[in-house]
Structures are given as structure tokens and as C-alpha cells.
Scaffold this motif. Structure first.
Motif, PDB file in Angstrom:
ATOM      1  N   PHE A  49       5.774  -6.277  -5.897  1.00  0.00           N
ATOM      2  CA  PHE A  49       4.761  -7.341  -5.925  1.00  0.00           C
ATOM      3  C   PHE A  49       5.224  -8.538  -5.109  1.00  0.00           C
ATOM      4  O   PHE A  49       4.459  -9.132  -4.355  1.00  0.00           O
ATOM      5  CB  PHE A  49       4.467  -7.756  -7.367  1.00  0.00           C
ATOM      6  N   ALA A  50       6.520  -8.881  -5.229  1.00  0.00           N
ATOM      7  CA  ALA A  50       7.067  -9.998  -4.460  1.00  0.00           C
ATOM      8  C   ALA A  50       7.059  -9.694  -2.976  1.00  0.00           C
ATOM      9  O   ALA A  50       6.872 -10.581  -2.143  1.00  0.00           O
ATOM     10  CB  ALA A  50       8.492 -10.307  -4.932  1.00  0.00           C
ATOM     11  N   LEU A  51       7.225  -8.397  -2.627  1.00  0.00           N
ATOM     12  CA  LEU A  51       7.279  -8.001  -1.220  1.00  0.00           C
ATOM     13  C   LEU A  51       5.895  -7.909  -0.585  1.00  0.00           C
ATOM     14  O   LEU A  51       5.705  -8.272   0.576  1.00  0.00           O
ATOM     15  CB  LEU A  51       7.997  -6.654  -1.086  1.00  0.00           C
ATOM     16  N   THR A  52       4.928  -7.406  -1.335  1.00  0.00           N
ATOM     17  CA  THR A  52       3.615  -7.100  -0.750  1.00  0.00           C
ATOM     18  C   THR A  52       2.471  -7.933  -1.302  1.00  0.00           C
ATOM     19  O   THR A  52       1.393  -8.003  -0.694  1.00  0.00           O
ATOM     20  CB  THR A  52       3.270  -5.618  -0.968  1.00  0.00           C
ATOM     21  N   GLY A  53       2.675  -8.523  -2.487  1.00  0.00           N
ATOM     22  CA  GLY A  53       1.567  -9.233  -3.128  1.00  0.00           C
ATOM     23  C   GLY A  53       0.634  -8.295  -3.863  1.00  0.00           C
ATOM     24  O   GLY A  53      -0.425  -8.706  -4.338  1.00  0.00           O
ATOM     25  N   ILE A  54       0.996  -7.016  -3.962  1.00  0.00           N
ATOM     26  CA  ILE A  54       0.181  -6.023  -4.672  1.00  0.00           C
ATOM     27  C   ILE A  54       0.952  -5.561  -5.900  1.00  0.00           C
ATOM     28  O   ILE A  54       2.121  -5.161  -5.793  1.00  0.00           O
ATOM     29  CB  ILE A  54      -0.145  -4.812  -3.780  1.00  0.00           C
ATOM     30  N   ARG A  55       0.318  -5.573  -7.065  1.00  0.00           N
ATOM     31  CA  ARG A  55       0.994  -5.162  -8.289  1.00  0.00           C
ATOM     32  C   ARG A  55       1.242  -3.662  -8.293  1.00  0.00           C
ATOM     33  O   ARG A  55       0.433  -2.878  -7.769  1.00  0.00           O
ATOM     34  CB  ARG A  55       0.150  -5.535  -9.511  1.00  0.00           C
ATOM     35  N   ALA A  56       2.342  -3.265  -8.911  1.00  0.00           N
ATOM     36  CA  ALA A  56       2.688  -1.839  -8.988  1.00  0.00           C
ATOM     37  C   ALA A  56       1.589  -1.052  -9.694  1.00  0.00           C
ATOM     38  O   ALA A  56       1.247   0.065  -9.285  1.00  0.00           O
ATOM     39  CB  ALA A  56       4.024  -1.673  -9.718  1.00  0.00           C
ATOM     40  N   ALA A  57       1.045  -1.642 -10.763  1.00  0.00           N
ATOM     41  CA  ALA A  57      -0.020  -0.940 -11.495  1.00  0.00           C
ATOM     42  C   ALA A  57      -1.219  -0.654 -10.597  1.00  0.00           C
ATOM     43  O   ALA A  57      -1.837   0.417 -10.684  1.00  0.00           O
ATOM     44  CB  ALA A  57      -0.451  -1.786 -12.699  1.00  0.00           C
ATOM     45  N   ASP A  58      -1.540  -1.598  -9.695  1.00  0.00           N
ATOM     46  CA  ASP A  58      -2.662  -1.398  -8.779  1.00  0.00           C
ATOM     47  C   ASP A  58      -2.355  -0.306  -7.763  1.00  0.00           C
ATOM     48  O   ASP A  58      -3.243   0.460  -7.364  1.00  0.00           O
ATOM     49  CB  ASP A  58      -2.990  -2.702  -8.055  1.00  0.00           C
ATOM     50  N   LEU A  59      -1.084  -0.208  -7.332  1.00  0.00           N
ATOM     51  CA  LEU A  59      -0.690   0.855  -6.393  1.00  0.00           C
ATOM     52  C   LEU A  59      -0.791   2.222  -7.062  1.00  0.00           C
ATOM     53  O   LEU A  59      -1.274   3.185  -6.450  1.00  0.00           O
ATOM     54  CB  LEU A  59       0.731   0.605  -5.892  1.00  0.00           C
ATOM     55  N   TYR A  60      -0.337   2.323  -8.299  1.00  0.00           N
ATOM     56  CA  TYR A  60      -0.438   3.598  -9.020  1.00  0.00           C
ATOM     57  C   TYR A  60      -1.907   3.986  -9.231  1.00  0.00           C
ATOM     58  O   TYR A  60      -2.281   5.152  -9.108  1.00  0.00           O
ATOM     59  CB  TYR A  60       0.281   3.490 -10.373  1.00  0.00           C
ATOM     60  N   GLU A  61      -2.737   2.992  -9.540  1.00  0.00           N
ATOM     61  CA  GLU A  61      -4.169   3.269  -9.725  1.00  0.00           C
ATOM     62  C   GLU A  61      -4.801   3.721  -8.412  1.00  0.00           C
ATOM     63  O   GLU A  61      -5.633   4.640  -8.400  1.00  0.00           O
ATOM     64  CB  GLU A  61      -4.863   2.011 -10.244  1.00  0.00           C
ATOM     65  N   ALA A  62      -4.414   3.097  -7.302  1.00  0.00           N
ATOM     66  CA  ALA A  62      -4.934   3.493  -5.994  1.00  0.00           C
ATOM     67  C   ALA A  62      -4.521   4.918  -5.660  1.00  0.00           C
ATOM     68  O   ALA A  62      -5.298   5.692  -5.081  1.00  0.00           O
ATOM     69  CB  ALA A  62      -4.432   2.533  -4.921  1.00  0.00           C
ATOM     70  N   ALA A  63      -3.287   5.302  -6.027  1.00  0.00           N
ATOM     71  CA  ALA A  63      -2.823   6.678  -5.783  1.00  0.00           C
ATOM     72  C   ALA A  63      -3.662   7.678  -6.568  1.00  0.00           C
ATOM     73  O   ALA A  63      -4.013   8.748  -6.065  1.00  0.00           O
ATOM     74  CB  ALA A  63      -1.354   6.799  -6.157  1.00  0.00           C
ATOM     75  N   GLU A  64      -3.990   7.319  -7.820  1.00  0.00           N
ATOM     76  CA  GLU A  64      -4.825   8.193  -8.661  1.00  0.00           C
ATOM     77  C   GLU A  64      -6.197   8.408  -8.026  1.00  0.00           C
ATOM     78  O   GLU A  64      -6.761   9.502  -8.067  1.00  0.00           O
ATOM     79  CB  GLU A  64      -4.998   7.566 -10.046  1.00  0.00           C
ATOM     80  N   LYS A  65      -6.752   7.334  -7.427  1.00  0.00           N
ATOM     81  CA  LYS A  65      -8.104   7.387  -6.861  1.00  0.00           C
ATOM     82  C   LYS A  65      -8.102   7.769  -5.381  1.00  0.00           C
ATOM     83  O   LYS A  65      -9.157   7.736  -4.744  1.00  0.00           O
ATOM     84  CB  LYS A  65      -8.791   6.032  -7.032  1.00  0.00           C
ATOM     85  N   ASP A  66      -6.916   8.102  -4.855  1.00  0.00           N
ATOM     86  CA  ASP A  66      -6.781   8.469  -3.447  1.00  0.00           C
ATOM     87  C   ASP A  66      -7.287   7.349  -2.532  1.00  0.00           C
ATOM     88  O   ASP A  66      -7.975   7.587  -1.540  1.00  0.00           O
ATOM     89  CB  ASP A  66      -7.531   9.779  -3.151  1.00  0.00           C
ATOM     90  N   GLN A  67      -6.935   6.118  -2.885  1.00  0.00           N
ATOM     91  CA  GLN A  67      -7.304   4.966  -2.079  1.00  0.00           C
ATOM     92  C   GLN A  67      -6.107   4.516  -1.250  1.00  0.00           C
ATOM     93  O   GLN A  67      -4.954   4.773  -1.612  1.00  0.00           O
ATOM     94  CB  GLN A  67      -7.782   3.818  -2.973  1.00  0.00           C
ATOM     95  N   HIS A  68      -6.364   3.832  -0.132  1.00  0.00           N
ATOM     96  CA  HIS A  68      -5.302   3.429   0.791  1.00  0.00           C
ATOM     97  C   HIS A  68      -5.471   1.955   1.147  1.00  0.00           C
ATOM     98  O   HIS A  68      -6.110   1.622   2.146  1.00  0.00           O
ATOM     99  CB  HIS A  68      -5.345   4.292   2.052  1.00  0.00           C
ATOM    100  N   PRO A  69      -4.884   1.060   0.332  1.00  0.00           N
ATOM    101  CA  PRO A  69      -5.040  -0.375   0.597  1.00  0.00           C
ATOM    102  C   PRO A  69      -4.367  -0.803   1.888  1.00  0.00           C
ATOM    103  O   PRO A  69      -3.455  -0.131   2.391  1.00  0.00           O
ATOM    104  CB  PRO A  69      -4.368  -1.028  -0.612  1.00  0.00           C
ATOM    105  N   LEU A  70      -4.831  -1.926   2.445  1.00  0.00           N
ATOM    106  CA  LEU A  70      -4.252  -2.481   3.666  1.00  0.00           C
ATOM    107  C   LEU A  70      -3.267  -3.588   3.319  1.00  0.00           C
ATOM    108  O   LEU A  70      -3.450  -4.322   2.342  1.00  0.00           O
ATOM    109  CB  LEU A  70      -5.339  -3.042   4.577  1.00  0.00           C
ATOM    110  N   LEU A  71      -2.226  -3.727   4.143  1.00  0.00           N
ATOM    111  CA  LEU A  71      -1.218  -4.759   3.972  1.00  0.00           C
ATOM    112  C   LEU A  71      -0.963  -5.430   5.312  1.00  0.00           C
ATOM    113  O   LEU A  71      -0.704  -4.744   6.311  1.00  0.00           O
ATOM    114  CB  LEU A  71       0.094  -4.152   3.429  1.00  0.00           C
ATOM    115  N   LYS A  72      -1.047  -6.775   5.344  1.00  0.00           N
ATOM    116  CA  LYS A  72      -0.732  -7.514   6.569  1.00  0.00           C
ATOM    117  C   LYS A  72       0.654  -8.123   6.439  1.00  0.00           C
ATOM    118  O   LYS A  72       0.914  -8.939   5.559  1.00  0.00           O
ATOM    119  CB  LYS A  72      -1.763  -8.627   6.803  1.00  0.00           C
ATOM    120  N   ARG A  73       1.570  -7.697   7.297  1.00  0.00           N
ATOM    121  CA  ARG A  73       2.934  -8.206   7.295  1.00  0.00           C
ATOM    122  C   ARG A  73       3.485  -8.177   8.714  1.00  0.00           C
ATOM    123  O   ARG A  73       3.191  -7.249   9.493  1.00  0.00           O
ATOM    124  CB  ARG A  73       3.844  -7.354   6.397  1.00  0.00           C
TER     125      ARG A  73
END
Length: 593
Positions: A49-73
Motif C-alpha cells: 500500500f505504501a509502495l503503490t497506494g493500492i490496498r492488498a485486499a483490493d489487489l486480492y479482490e481484483a485477482a478474484e475478478k480477473d481485473q487489472h488495475p493501472l498504476l502510475k509510477r
């Protein structure tokens, strides 16, 4: 070999940045290319979360739903490819592999594609004929030239191509990337045109319809046409942006200027005559909880039909105390066929004509089902056009400059009736409708309003009888007095009152109190809130013209005019009052900044 070890080996050979996190969001492993995403070294053990601003729980949920969020870095855009570890035994122990796919080029191309999409603006000078007829030839040329110069300069700011298609109309094409600039500036061309010296007793104004996001130029033009139609239907002096189903409004500060030419009334009258004569049956209906303007117009159109030997059915299910006197007179006279919605549904057929008065919103009509049972529909209304409207009516006479629907109906009758055609009750009902909607000829009243009233007086309307229609019962009078006494006045010129006692005619009482609050010195806008017989919160809003109360009531799902509007909401009275005060503070502070 363990799964963890296998994942580490595989990730080291993937030609993209990869890291593995656990359920707690801690980075377990990362390959050597992770530096392409994060500028600092040693992210092992770091928090995702500190690295990306995305919570781990949201990443796991996205994996379940086969979603691919975007990250600007690191000036790049990465699409996160997520995969749960194959050794997942329980929710607590599963690791998540994150592959950072660099899609910067693709996203830049997508942004460029969207930015360069063509938008169309259709621009029309409101009341161009009235402006030019009110000035000398020399002044007319100067005025026309100044308006043309301002419009072309405004279009030039967004690199638009602009063509003048008529004396009062322009078409402009520009790239979508400039739309946010126009919105941020709140279509400042509206203010620039309004400040032009016209030499007339009213300012110049524009209506702008912008079409955005069409699949092709033809659809974008359809959006622009629909947006311009809404801007004009709402009284002009505003811009409307249509993006597919989303519609946004900007401007709308001026009261609609009355049109001096009555030719349209005559054209509408002849067209309506043909439809009435050709119809098998005629049904007249207004909006739910009809008021004096709605019922008076219904009696007027019923007489119009009688002139051409057609008996009309007036659809009305309920009436409030304010209508009781005139409604009972109409029923006892036996000159009118007053029927229920249920009866109307049983009688209507495909050859029937349905005339809708004092509203253009299907959901607000007395019997929406009638609109589905015939395609012969006439709409006569004076309200500013809303997003929801009766589509493709056979005949539509919608003039937001008019004081009331009764005024429009009276003008039609003037052209189509003989010297003395109305009976006394009809003339008084039409005059009562005009009186109510103008607050006793004080608001939204033009020359044509007085001309219509004078004609109704010649038709036999007795002003004393009209006044009797507005007498209150003792309880209504007490509620009215209490609401006035408990009104709160704010420094920004806003008055707000809450009717504490519920009443079946609460909407009428709220409207009367709101009108009376405008008589207090310094009040720019008044809002009165109560609860009707059905338990719904009703709001009546009035202004002296400095505040567009229609825009405020639209935030509550209602509508109306710049100086007169209303809404019904499903929220407590106190909460509605707080929301109104907050909106007014933001609006007035924004106009002063």
C-alpha cells in the motif's frame, strides 16, 4: 522444490518487473527489474500500500475478478497482472504475484485518441429577431458584428472551426481535449454576450448545445442537436453538454425574454384543430396533484374541442383543497367529462388524441400509461425543458417565456374562437391559472400575459370570483402564518422556512409562503419545506431573478423556472433544509469570487 522457490525462479526470468506479496500486503520477493517501477532499492519486506497506494485486499479482490488495475509510477503507466500462488491452502496463507506490464505507450495513444475526438457545438443567438427589431439599422449591424466577433474569438481559444449557418446560428467543431477548459470557465462566452450593449431593454444571450463522444460525426451532431434543444427549451442563456446519456448544464442566469410575435400561437391552434377533428376520442390530462394552472388549461382546451364538435375527456384522479371550489363547479355544471385514469385506460385506443398540459415529463402526468396506448400526443407546457420528456409528440407547444400554460391556451383560443366563445367558468379558470403562476401578476409577467388576461376579462371572467378560488380554510391559514413566523433569514439573502404541521395541500401552502417571503426586504430567494398528505417532503422555491431556483430544485429531482420551481423528495424536512442552505452558500460564494 517448494512453490515459493519455484515462483522466485520463474519471476527472475520474466522480462518484466515482478513482485510477490503475502496476505498482509508485505513484499516477499521481487525480481531485478522492479527498479523500473520503484526508484528506490530494497523493497523486500515493504508494504504494497505504501509502495503503490493500492490496498492488498483490493489487489486480492481484483485477482478474484480477473481485473487489472493501472498504476502510475516513475513517469510510466503499468497494468498490474495478478495471479494467486498455486500453493494457496487458505485465505490467510495465499501469496499474490504481481507482474507490472508497461503500457505507457498504449495509454498515451488512448489519451491522444480521446483528446483528438471531434466535439460539435451548435450556437444560437436567443431572440435575434427581437434584438434586431428593437434597434436602428446602423445599430443592428454593429450589434450583429460584435456578437459575431465574440463568438469567433471564443471559438478561436479552443482552435475550433466555426461557420455561421444563419444570421443567428453557428456550428463549431473542436477537439475533446479543450472541453474541460470550456467547462472550467463555465462557458464564459455566455457572460460576454450578455454584457454586449444592445440598445434594447433586454440583453443578448446565447444557447449552446455541445455533442461529445458520438461513435461517428453523425451521432455527435445528434447529441449537439439534442443539447441545443434542451438549452432552448429551458429558456436559453445556457450551455448544455450531452455525452451519451449524461447531460450537464451551465449558465441559465437570465429570465426568458418574451417573444413579441404571436404567429406561433396561430400555427399551433390550426394544427391542434386538425388533430382534434381527425381524432376518434380526445383525452386531456395534466400533471399529478393538479394545480389551478393545470386545471384551468384543461377547461380551456375542453372548450377548444367543443368548438369543433368534439367532446373531450378530462383525466383527473384527485384534487386538493385549493381546487375544490372550481372543481365542484365544473362537475356540477355537467359541461365537462371528468373521468379517472382507470376509466380513461378502458376508453383509449390507437385513434385517440392525448393532450398533455402543464408538464412534459411522462412520469409526472396524471396517467403515464395513456402515453403508451396511442402515438397521437400533444404537449402544451410553459416549464423549462427537462432531461425526461415525452419523446416525438405529434405537436409540441413549449414556451418557457410564458407565465403559465393558461396564457398559452388563452392565446390559442383567441385565434380559434369567435368573439364570445368561452363560458364564464372557463374564462375565470384560465385567469385564475395565470394569477397563481404569476403571483398576482408580479412575477414572470410580460405584455402578452396582460393581453391574455384582458381577453379573458372580455370573455366574462369576474376577478372577484377568481379571488374566491384562492380563499384558504382556517387550518391552512394557521399553517401559513406559523411558517412565515418561523422563517430563518440568512445574510446571503436566502429565506428558509419549514411547515411543522402536515397538510394534504402542503405544496400549495409552501408555494404561498415562499411567495410571501419574497416581500421581505433583502430576500433574493425563498425556500419553504413541508410534508404532503402522502408523507413526502415537498419544497417550493422562489426568487426575484438573481438566483436560478430551477437549477437548485433539479438537484432534488424537481424543476420549474428561473424564479419559480419545486420538488418532491424522500428525505426529512430538516435534512432538505440543510442541503438547500449548503447549495445556496456554495452558489452565492462562487458568484462572488
Amino acid at each position: 522444490m517448494s512453490e515459493r522457490r519455484l515462483e522466485k525462479i520463474i519471476s527472475s526470468y520474466i522480462p518484466m518487473p515482478v513482485c510477490i506479496i503475502n496476505r498482509l500486503g508485505k513484499v516477499v520477493e521481487a525480481n531485478s527489474r522492479i527498479g523500473e517501477v520503484f526508484l528506490y532499492d530494497g523493497i523486500g519486506g515493504g508494504d504494497i500500500f505504501a509502495l503503490t497506494g493500492i490496498r492488498a485486499a483490493d489487489l486480492y479482490e481484483a485477482a478474484e475478478k480477473d481485473q487489472h488495475p493501472l498504476l502510475k509510477r516513475n513517469d510510466k503507466i503499468f497494468r498490474l497482472m495478478l495471479q494467486k500462488g498455486s500453493d494457496l491452502k487458505s485465505e490467510e496463507d495465499g501469496d499474490l504475484t504481481i507482474v507490472f506490464n508497461d503500457v505507457t505507450g498504449l495509454e498515451d495513444l488512448k489519451d491522444r485518441y480521446n483528446n483528438e475526438k471531434a466535439c460539435m457545438a451548435k450556437i444560437q443567438v436567443d431572440n435575434y429577431d427581437e434584438l434586431t427589431s428593437s434597434t436602428s439599422t446602423e445599430k443592428r449591424l454593429i450589434l450583429s458584428g460584435e456578437i459575431d466577433r465574440l463568438i469567433r474569438r471564443w471559438c478561436g481559444r479552443v482552435n475550433a472551426s466555426v461557420n455561421r449557418v444563419r444570421n443567428n446560428a453557428y456550428v463549431a467543431w473542436f477537439e475533446q481535449q479543450y472541453l474541460d477548459r470550456l467547462i472550467t470557465n463555465k462557458f464564459d462566452i455566455l457572460d460576454e454576450i450578455r454584457n454586449v450593449e444592445t440598445g434594447a431593454d433586454f440583453p443578448a444571450s446565447l444557447s449552446i448545445g455541445v455533442g461529445v463522444g458520438g461513435k461517428n460525426p453523425a451521432q455527435t451532431e445528434e447529441y449537439a442537436d439534442a443539447a441545443l434543444d434542451l438549452a432552448l427549451g429551458r429558456g436559453g442563456d445556457q450551455a448544455v453538454v450531452k455525452r451519451n446519456l449524461k447531460i450537464e448544464y451551465y449558465g441559465g442566469k437570465l429570465q426568458t425574454v418574451e417573444k413579441s410575435n404571436k404567429g406561433k400561437s396561430k400555427i399551433v391552434g390550426h394544427a391542434l384543430k386538425q388533430l382534434v377533428v381527425q381524432a376518434g376520442k380526445v383525452f386531456i390530462m395534466g400533471h399529478q396533484n393538479p394545480d389551478m394552472d393545470c386545471f384551468g388549461a384543461a377547461l380551456g382546451i375542453s372548450r377548444f374541442c367543443e368548438l369543433f364538435e368534439k367532446k373531450a375527456n378530462i383525466v383527473i384522479d384527485e384534487y386538493n383543497d385549493a381546487l375544490q371550489s372550481i372543481y365542484l363547479q365544473a362537475r356540477q355544471s355537467e359541461n365537462y367529462q371528468l373521468i379517472s385514469s382507470e376509466k380513461a385506460i378502458s376508453l383509449v385506443d390507437g385513434e385517440s388524441l392525448v393532450i398533455v398540459l402543464d408538464t412534459h415529463r411522462p412520469s409526472m402526468t396524471q396517467c403515464p400509461k395513456l402515453l403508451e396506448m396511442t402515438d397521437r400526443i400533444v404537449v402544451i407546457d410553459h416549464h423549462r425543458k427537462m432531461e425526461e420528456f415525452i419523446e416525438n409528440p405529434t405537436l409540441a407547444y413549449m414556451e418557457s417565456y410564458a407565465s403559465s400554460t393558461c396564457e398559452l391556451v388563452a392565446e390559442i383560443l383567441q385565434y380559434m374562437a369567435s368573439k364570445k366563445s368561452l363560458i364564464k367558468l372557463e374564462a375565470e379558470a384560465l385567469l385564475a391559472g395565470i394569477t397563481v403562476d404569476t403571483n398576482g401578476f408580479a412575477l414572470k409577467t410580460g405584455v402578452r400575459t396582460f393581453e391574455a388576461a384582458a381577453w379573458l376579462r372580455r370573455q366574462g371572467a369576474d376577478t372577484t370570483e377568481v379571488k374566491r378560488f384562492f380563499q384558504k380554510d382556517p387550518l391552512s391559514f394557521q399553517i401559513n402564518a406559523e411558517a412565515l413566523a418561523s422563517a430563518r433569514f440568512f445574510e446571503n439573502g436566502v429565506a428558509v422556512s419549514i411547515c411543522r404541521q402536515p397538510h394534504a395541500d402542503e405544496q400549495v401552502i409552501c408555494a404561498q409562503v415562499a411567495d410571501q417571503l419574497l416581500t421581505v426586504k433583502g430576500v433574493k430567494a425563498s425556500f419553504v419545506i413541508g410534508v404532503n398528505g402522502e408523507g413526502r417532503t415537498v419544497i417550493s422555491a422562489r426568487s426575484m431573478g438573481a438566483v436560478n431556483v430551477q437549477v437548485i430544485m433539479e438537484k432534488f429531482g424537481g424543476g420549474g423556472h428561473l424564479t419559480t420551481a419545486a420538488a418532491q423528495v424522500d428525505m426529512p424536512k430538516e435534512e432538505a433544509a440543510k442541503k438547500i442552505i449548503k447549495i445556496m452558500e456554495e452558489m452565492l460564494n462562487g458568484s462572488n469570487s
